[in-house]
Design a protein around this motif. Sequence first.
Motif, PDB file in Angstrom:
ATOM      1  N   THR A  91       1.024  -4.484 -35.005  1.00 35.37           N
ATOM      2  CA  THR A  91       1.178  -5.411 -36.133  1.00 35.37           C
ATOM      3  C   THR A  91       0.150  -6.528 -35.986  1.00 35.37           C
ATOM      4  O   THR A  91      -0.049  -7.039 -34.892  1.00 35.37           O
ATOM      5  N   SER A  92      -0.480  -6.895 -37.094  1.00 39.09           N
ATOM      6  CA  SER A  92      -1.497  -7.960 -37.053  1.00 39.09           C
ATOM      7  C   SER A  92      -1.647  -8.597 -38.425  1.00 39.09           C
ATOM      8  O   SER A  92      -1.440  -7.946 -39.454  1.00 39.09           O
ATOM      9  N   VAL A  93      -2.014  -9.858 -38.405  1.00 44.98           N
ATOM     10  CA  VAL A  93      -2.493 -10.533 -39.613  1.00 44.98           C
ATOM     11  C   VAL A  93      -3.851 -11.131 -39.272  1.00 44.98           C
ATOM     12  O   VAL A  93      -3.987 -11.836 -38.259  1.00 44.98           O
ATOM     13  N   PHE A  94      -4.845 -10.829 -40.081  1.00 44.74           N
ATOM     14  CA  PHE A  94      -6.206 -11.304 -39.849  1.00 44.74           C
ATOM     15  C   PHE A  94      -6.583 -12.354 -40.889  1.00 44.74           C
ATOM     16  O   PHE A  94      -6.239 -12.225 -42.068  1.00 44.74           O
ATOM     17  N   ARG A  95      -7.295 -13.359 -40.442  1.00 39.45           N
ATOM     18  CA  ARG A  95      -7.946 -14.302 -41.355  1.00 39.45           C
ATOM     19  C   ARG A  95      -9.412 -14.357 -40.961  1.00 39.45           C
ATOM     20  O   ARG A  95      -9.749 -14.753 -39.838  1.00 39.45           O
ATOM     21  N   ILE A  96     -10.267 -13.958 -41.886  1.00 41.29           N
ATOM     22  CA  ILE A  96     -11.707 -13.861 -41.634  1.00 41.29           C
ATOM     23  C   ILE A  96     -12.401 -15.002 -42.364  1.00 41.29           C
ATOM     24  O   ILE A  96     -12.405 -15.066 -43.597  1.00 41.29           O
ATOM     25  N   ARG A  97     -13.006 -15.900 -41.603  1.00 34.48           N
ATOM     26  CA  ARG A  97     -13.619 -17.091 -42.180  1.00 34.48           C
ATOM     27  C   ARG A  97     -15.074 -16.838 -42.588  1.00 34.48           C
ATOM     28  O   ARG A  97     -15.691 -15.878 -42.113  1.00 34.48           O
ATOM     29  N   PRO A  98     -15.620 -17.695 -43.434  1.00 32.62           N
ATOM     30  CA  PRO A  98     -17.039 -17.564 -43.809  1.00 32.62           C
ATOM     31  C   PRO A  98     -17.937 -17.559 -42.583  1.00 32.62           C
ATOM     32  O   PRO A  98     -17.691 -18.284 -41.608  1.00 32.62           O
ATOM     33  N   GLY A  99     -18.969 -16.743 -42.641  1.00 31.89           N
ATOM     34  CA  GLY A  99     -19.917 -16.646 -41.537  1.00 31.89           C
ATOM     35  C   GLY A  99     -19.611 -15.564 -40.538  1.00 31.89           C
ATOM     36  O   GLY A  99     -20.427 -15.284 -39.643  1.00 31.89           O
ATOM     37  N   ALA A 100     -18.445 -14.905 -40.665  1.00 30.21           N
ATOM     38  CA  ALA A 100     -18.084 -13.843 -39.722  1.00 30.21           C
ATOM     39  C   ALA A 100     -19.039 -12.670 -39.861  1.00 30.21           C
ATOM     40  O   ALA A 100     -19.379 -12.253 -40.966  1.00 30.21           O
ATOM     41  N   SER A 101     -19.465 -12.142 -38.736  1.00 27.29           N
ATOM     42  CA  SER A 101     -20.347 -10.973 -38.748  1.00 27.29           C
ATOM     43  C   SER A 101     -19.518  -9.702 -38.905  1.00 27.29           C
ATOM     44  O   SER A 101     -18.301  -9.694 -38.721  1.00 27.29           O
ATOM     45  N   ALA A 102     -20.194  -8.614 -39.219  1.00 25.42           N
ATOM     46  CA  ALA A 102     -19.513  -7.336 -39.433  1.00 25.42           C
ATOM     47  C   ALA A 102     -19.148  -6.675 -38.113  1.00 25.42           C
ATOM     48  O   ALA A 102     -19.883  -6.762 -37.128  1.00 25.42           O
ATOM     49  N   GLN A 103     -17.994  -6.029 -38.096  1.00 19.79           N
ATOM     50  CA  GLN A 103     -17.631  -5.171 -36.976  1.00 19.79           C
ATOM     51  C   GLN A 103     -18.471  -3.897 -37.017  1.00 19.79           C
ATOM     52  O   GLN A 103     -18.955  -3.482 -38.073  1.00 19.79           O
ATOM     53  N   SER A 104     -18.576  -3.246 -35.879  1.00 22.64           N
ATOM     54  CA  SER A 104     -19.190  -1.920 -35.827  1.00 22.64           C
ATOM     55  C   SER A 104     -18.156  -0.875 -36.243  1.00 22.64           C
ATOM     56  O   SER A 104     -16.965  -1.003 -35.956  1.00 22.64           O
ATOM     57  N   LEU A 105     -18.635   0.163 -36.929  1.00 22.25           N
ATOM     58  CA  LEU A 105     -17.749   1.236 -37.344  1.00 22.25           C
ATOM     59  C   LEU A 105     -17.143   1.925 -36.130  1.00 22.25           C
ATOM     60  O   LEU A 105     -17.817   2.181 -35.131  1.00 22.25           O
ATOM     61  N   HIS A 106     -15.853   2.236 -36.224  1.00 15.18           N
ATOM     62  CA  HIS A 106     -15.130   2.820 -35.095  1.00 15.18           C
ATOM     63  C   HIS A 106     -13.914   3.574 -35.612  1.00 15.18           C
ATOM     64  O   HIS A 106     -13.513   3.438 -36.764  1.00 15.18           O
ATOM     65  N   ARG A 107     -13.311   4.367 -34.737  1.00 15.34           N
ATOM     66  CA  ARG A 107     -12.042   5.031 -35.028  1.00 15.34           C
ATOM     67  C   ARG A 107     -10.933   4.331 -34.241  1.00 15.34           C
ATOM     68  O   ARG A 107     -11.134   3.946 -33.095  1.00 15.34           O
ATOM     69  N   ASP A 108      -9.743   4.230 -34.831  1.00 13.52           N
ATOM     70  CA  ASP A 108      -8.644   3.573 -34.127  1.00 13.52           C
ATOM     71  C   ASP A 108      -7.834   4.525 -33.260  1.00 13.52           C
ATOM     72  O   ASP A 108      -7.021   4.074 -32.445  1.00 13.52           O
TER      73      ASP A 108
END
Length: 308
Positions: free
Chosen positions: A132-149
Amino acid sequence: MASGLNQALPRVQDLDAGGRVPHQELLEAVIESLKVSGGCLLRNFISQDTVRELNDDFAPYFKEAKALKSDFWAKETRRITGCMGKSDAYALQVVGSQLWQDVGRHFLTSTLHWWLGHKQEHSTSKPQLNNTSVFRIRPGASAQSLHRDDIICHVHHPAALSHQLGRDYGIGLFVAGTRSTRRNGATRFIPGSHLWDYGERPQEELAVYAELEPGDALMMLAGCYHAGSANTTLDEERQLYSTFTGRGWCRQEENQYLANEVEQVRRLPVPVQKFMGWELSLPFMGWVGLDDPICSLHGEESGVDEYF
């Protein structure tokens, strides 16, 4: 199944989950989209009242949230975990969604036929909550690399021409608490990559963006390449409610027994408690005192004499 720029991407269904379509019809459409493309967009997955309740419930936690320690997430990312005890709206309307539960049961139920002496037994292991997670992504955040969970389960599949039950180890649900756009970091994923050979690297050119309005959702098989994207805006935060379902016999990514206070778990409905892991995964995995853990949670004895 070969992947590559010369391959047409499978279509990702874009469906209305707001109650206009009968449940069984919607469920079948979601299952088909996940089998073919690995993902499905669901408009109006939760109501606007639920969106407001969720945002209000988690606002105090974000005031205390700090940057994550891993380079896997941008320093502008804030993440709240242990969500089942923090918000009834999250536990009942997101994780407890009937559609979400039914999708998980379709893909992640395991049935084993085995012999006990001369008697053949049949044991069914139901899916369980994985994280379980809640994310808050602020301005300026860089992209994650593509991955499998599903890497957490040490999965390494060969390519497949079509989806077969048993291939999957998890399913993700991402519900928008704010607008989710390409500019503010919408989740991107590669349709069809759940059927690739797991030794093949992701190709960024193939990724599509799950742009959502508040209350909309993305469902996605854990074998799909995906990632959070860069927030290139100056003033938009993206808030996302995330959960994953996994196999009942596989170790949970987030340890639900330590992530949530027991008293908080006790006040949730029993089916939700069982989904969190307070239930035997047949045959006889996860017992406490040789009994079903739901009995330990409530201080009762079940008198269970069938463990399979």
